[in-house]
Design a protein around this motif. Structure first.
Motif, PDB file in Angstrom:
ATOM      1  N   ARG A  45       6.772   3.239   2.043  1.00 55.57           N
ATOM      2  CA  ARG A  45       7.866   4.163   1.711  1.00 55.57           C
ATOM      3  C   ARG A  45       8.546   4.665   2.981  1.00 55.57           C
ATOM      4  NH1 ARG A  45       9.887   7.585  -2.400  1.00 55.57           N
ATOM      5  NH2 ARG A  45      10.913   9.384  -1.475  1.00 55.57           N
ATOM      6  N   LYS A  46       7.760   5.011   3.989  1.00 54.96           N
ATOM      7  CA  LYS A  46       8.320   5.530   5.236  1.00 54.96           C
ATOM      8  C   LYS A  46       9.263   4.523   5.895  1.00 54.96           C
ATOM      9  CE  LYS A  46       4.619   8.731   6.623  1.00 54.96           C
ATOM     10  NZ  LYS A  46       3.561   8.994   7.632  1.00 54.96           N
ATOM     11  N   ARG A  47       8.903   3.239   5.852  1.00 51.67           N
ATOM     12  CA  ARG A  47       9.740   2.253   6.548  1.00 51.67           C
ATOM     13  C   ARG A  47      10.908   1.760   5.713  1.00 51.67           C
ATOM     14  NH1 ARG A  47       4.810  -0.697   6.128  1.00 51.67           N
ATOM     15  NH2 ARG A  47       4.834  -2.189   4.412  1.00 51.67           N
ATOM     16  N   THR A  48      10.805   1.883   4.373  1.00 53.81           N
ATOM     17  CA  THR A  48      11.886   1.364   3.533  1.00 53.81           C
ATOM     18  C   THR A  48      12.944   2.405   3.191  1.00 53.81           C
ATOM     19  OG1 THR A  48      10.579   1.770   1.517  1.00 53.81           O
ATOM     20  CG2 THR A  48      10.450  -0.438   2.510  1.00 53.81           C
ATOM     21  N   VAL A  49      12.567   3.671   3.086  1.00 60.75           N
ATOM     22  CA  VAL A  49      13.531   4.703   2.691  1.00 60.75           C
ATOM     23  C   VAL A  49      14.734   4.781   3.634  1.00 60.75           C
ATOM     24  CG1 VAL A  49      13.890   7.200   2.541  1.00 60.75           C
ATOM     25  CG2 VAL A  49      12.059   6.135   1.247  1.00 60.75           C
ATOM     26  N   SER A  81      -8.707   1.436  -9.570  1.00 60.32           N
ATOM     27  CA  SER A  81      -9.656   0.971  -8.546  1.00 60.32           C
ATOM     28  C   SER A  81      -9.061   1.024  -7.139  1.00 60.32           C
ATOM     29  CB  SER A  81     -10.076  -0.467  -8.857  1.00 60.32           C
ATOM     30  OG  SER A  81      -8.932  -1.326  -8.891  1.00 60.32           O
ATOM     31  N   ARG A  82      -7.949   1.732  -6.977  1.00 54.75           N
ATOM     32  CA  ARG A  82      -7.281   1.770  -5.674  1.00 54.75           C
ATOM     33  C   ARG A  82      -8.216   2.304  -4.589  1.00 54.75           C
ATOM     34  NH1 ARG A  82      -5.342   5.970  -8.712  1.00 54.75           N
ATOM     35  NH2 ARG A  82      -5.578   8.085  -7.863  1.00 54.75           N
ATOM     36  N   SER A  83      -7.956   1.811  -3.390  1.00 51.80           N
ATOM     37  CA  SER A  83      -8.729   2.261  -2.235  1.00 51.80           C
ATOM     38  C   SER A  83      -7.886   3.196  -1.390  1.00 51.80           C
ATOM     39  CB  SER A  83      -9.154   1.062  -1.389  1.00 51.80           C
ATOM     40  OG  SER A  83      -8.021   0.435  -0.805  1.00 51.80           O
ATOM     41  N   LYS A  84      -8.485   3.808  -0.409  1.00 54.65           N
ATOM     42  CA  LYS A  84      -7.756   4.682   0.512  1.00 54.65           C
ATOM     43  C   LYS A  84      -6.715   3.874   1.278  1.00 54.65           C
ATOM     44  CE  LYS A  84      -8.414   7.863   4.381  1.00 54.65           C
ATOM     45  NZ  LYS A  84      -9.414   8.486   5.292  1.00 54.65           N
ATOM     46  N   ILE A  85      -7.051   2.623   1.581  1.00 55.68           N
ATOM     47  CA  ILE A  85      -6.117   1.748   2.299  1.00 55.68           C
ATOM     48  C   ILE A  85      -4.884   1.461   1.441  1.00 55.68           C
ATOM     49  CG2 ILE A  85      -5.788  -0.575   3.227  1.00 55.68           C
ATOM     50  CD1 ILE A  85      -8.658  -0.510   4.166  1.00 55.68           C
ATOM     51  N   ASP A  86      -5.097   1.253   0.129  1.00 54.38           N
ATOM     52  CA  ASP A  86      -3.970   1.009  -0.774  1.00 54.38           C
ATOM     53  C   ASP A  86      -2.986   2.186  -0.748  1.00 54.38           C
ATOM     54  OD1 ASP A  86      -4.918  -1.464  -1.653  1.00 54.38           O
ATOM     55  OD2 ASP A  86      -6.112  -0.552  -3.245  1.00 54.38           O
ATOM     56  N   VAL A  87      -3.534   3.395  -0.816  1.00 54.20           N
ATOM     57  CA  VAL A  87      -2.702   4.597  -0.814  1.00 54.20           C
ATOM     58  C   VAL A  87      -1.955   4.736   0.505  1.00 54.20           C
ATOM     59  CG1 VAL A  87      -2.722   7.116  -0.946  1.00 54.20           C
ATOM     60  CG2 VAL A  87      -4.187   5.776  -2.462  1.00 54.20           C
ATOM     61  N   GLU A  88      -2.640   4.483   1.604  1.00 53.40           N
ATOM     62  CA  GLU A  88      -2.007   4.591   2.927  1.00 53.40           C
ATOM     63  C   GLU A  88      -0.928   3.540   3.113  1.00 53.40           C
ATOM     64  OE1 GLU A  88      -5.273   4.328   5.607  1.00 53.40           O
ATOM     65  OE2 GLU A  88      -5.778   6.473   5.445  1.00 53.40           O
ATOM     66  N   GLU A  89      -1.157   2.329   2.603  1.00 48.86           N
ATOM     67  CA  GLU A  89      -0.168   1.264   2.752  1.00 48.86           C
ATOM     68  C   GLU A  89       1.099   1.568   1.947  1.00 48.86           C
ATOM     69  OE1 GLU A  89      -1.992  -2.452   1.803  1.00 48.86           O
ATOM     70  OE2 GLU A  89      -2.781  -2.695   3.846  1.00 48.86           O
ATOM     71  N   ARG A  90       0.927   2.190   0.778  1.00 53.16           N
ATOM     72  CA  ARG A  90       2.114   2.583   0.014  1.00 53.16           C
ATOM     73  C   ARG A  90       2.901   3.653   0.757  1.00 53.16           C
ATOM     74  NH1 ARG A  90       1.871   5.188  -5.981  1.00 53.16           N
ATOM     75  NH2 ARG A  90       0.604   6.723  -4.857  1.00 53.16           N
ATOM     76  N   LEU A  91       2.200   4.607   1.337  1.00 56.26           N
ATOM     77  CA  LEU A  91       2.857   5.664   2.092  1.00 56.26           C
ATOM     78  C   LEU A  91       3.653   5.081   3.260  1.00 56.26           C
ATOM     79  CD1 LEU A  91       3.361   8.639   2.748  1.00 56.26           C
ATOM     80  CD2 LEU A  91       1.196   8.653   4.011  1.00 56.26           C
ATOM     81  N   GLU A  92       3.052   4.140   3.979  1.00 60.67           N
ATOM     82  CA  GLU A  92       3.733   3.517   5.115  1.00 60.67           C
ATOM     83  C   GLU A  92       4.917   2.684   4.655  1.00 60.67           C
ATOM     84  OE1 GLU A  92       3.195   4.101   8.363  1.00 60.67           O
ATOM     85  OE2 GLU A  92       1.851   5.633   7.566  1.00 60.67           O
ATOM     86  N   TYR A 136       6.949   8.387  -6.183  1.00 63.71           N
ATOM     87  CA  TYR A 136       6.730   6.963  -5.911  1.00 63.71           C
ATOM     88  C   TYR A 136       7.255   6.091  -7.049  1.00 63.71           C
ATOM     89  CZ  TYR A 136       3.713   8.122  -1.942  1.00 63.71           C
ATOM     90  OH  TYR A 136       3.233   8.579  -0.736  1.00 63.71           O
ATOM     91  N   ALA A 137       6.948   6.488  -8.298  1.00 63.47           N
ATOM     92  CA  ALA A 137       7.380   5.691  -9.451  1.00 63.47           C
ATOM     93  C   ALA A 137       8.898   5.684  -9.558  1.00 63.47           C
ATOM     94  CB  ALA A 137       6.756   6.244 -10.732  1.00 63.47           C
TER      95      ALA A 137
END
Length: 229
Positions: free
Chosen positions: A77-81, A64-75, A11-12
Motif C-alpha cells: 500500500r505504501k509504495r502503490t498509493v 491463516s495469515r502470517s505477520k509477514i503477510d500483513v507487513e507485505e500488504r502494508l508495504e 484495505y478492502a
C-alpha cells in the motif's frame, strides 16, 4: 473514504478502487474509446498497481495469515498509493473535460465539487511559443494572451498542456479537444520530452488554463506546431 481524500483508507476499499480504475482504463482506452488523453505507456499503470497490491491483500485477509503477510500488504500500500494518487490526479482530476463526475463515482472516486458553476471558468487564454532544445525535447515558453504576463493568473492553478505527434500527411488538429497527452504546467519555461520514435515528426501543442478553486477549464488557446529534432 475519509474526508475529501479520494483514496480509500481501508484495505478492502483501496483494493476495490484499484480494480475499478484498472478495468475502466482498459475499457475506455480501447480503439474507439473516449479516454484518448492517457498515453499508451501509462495505460497499464493501474493494472500493475492492482497486480502488486491485490495478492498481498488477499494473503493478509486469510485466517491463516502470517505477520509477514500483513507487513507485505502494508508495504504494498505504501509504495502503490503515491503512484495511484498521481495517476488519478493527472488523468482524472486535472482534465475535467475528459472525465465526468459520474465516471469518477463509478470508480469509487470522490467526484469534483458538484456546486461548480460556469462563471468559475478562467477568462484567460494561454499563448504557447515553442523553441527547440536538446534531442527529443521542446522548450515551451508561454504567456497570458490578455495580459501578456508570463506568470500563472492568481485564480488559476496552472494550465493543462495537451499535445500529439502527427503522422506524415495528418492534418493539424483544430483545438485541444483533438489532442491526447495532457499534463498540468506551472513552470515557465517548461520542457516536454518525447519518444525517440517521434523524432522528425510534427508535434501539435495546445493549452487551457485551469481554475484554482473549481478545477474548471478555460478556452483553448491556438494550436502550435513544431518539428521534433
Amino acid at each position: 473514504m475519509s474526508g475529501k481524500d479520494y483514496v480509500d483508507h481501508s484495505y478492502a476499499g483501496y483494493d476495490t478502487q484499484l480494480k475499478l480504475v484498472a478495468d475502466a482504463v482498459e475499457e475506455n482506452t480501447k480503439a474507439g474509446g473516449s479516454w484518448t488523453h492517457i498515453p499508451q505507456e501509462d495505460r497499464n499503470t493501474v493494472k500493475s498497481l492492482y497486480d502488486d497490491f491485490h495478492p498481498r491483500h488477499v494473503a493478509a485477509e486469510r485466517p491463516s495469515r502470517s505477520k509477514i503477510d500483513v507487513e507485505e500488504r502494508l508495504e504494498a500500500r505504501k509504495r502503490t498509493v503515491p503512484v495511484f494518487r498521481n495517476f488519478c490526479q493527472r488523468f482524472f482530476y486535472n482534465v475535467p473535460n475528459f472525465i465526468t463526475n459520474a465516471q469518477l463515482e463509478s470508480m469509487n472516486l470522490r467526484p469534483r465539487d458538484k456546486t461548480r458553476t460556469s462563471h468559475g471558468k478562467p477568462q484567460w487564454r494561454v499563448v504557447i511559443e515553442i523553441e527547440p532544445s536538446k534531442t527529443r525535447t521542446h522548450t515551451i515558453r508561454w504567456h497570458v494572451d490578455e495580459t501578456k504576463d508570463r506568470a500563472t493568473p492568481d485564480d488559476c492553478n496552472g494550465w493543462v498542456l495537451v499535445y500529439k505527434a502527427l503522422e506524415e500527411g495528418e492534418p493539424v488538429p483544430r483545438d485541444g479537444e483533438d489532442l491526447s497527452h495532457s499534463q498540468l504546467v506551472t513552470r515557465n519555461p517548461y520542457v516536454v520530452e518525447h519518444k525517440s520514435e517521434d523524432e522528425g515528426k510534427r508535434i501539435a501543442y495546445c493549452g487551457a488554463f485551469q481554475s484554482k478553486s473549481r478545477g474548471l477549464m478555460g478556452d483553448w488557446g491556438e494550436v502550435v506546431v513544431a518539428v521534433l529534432s
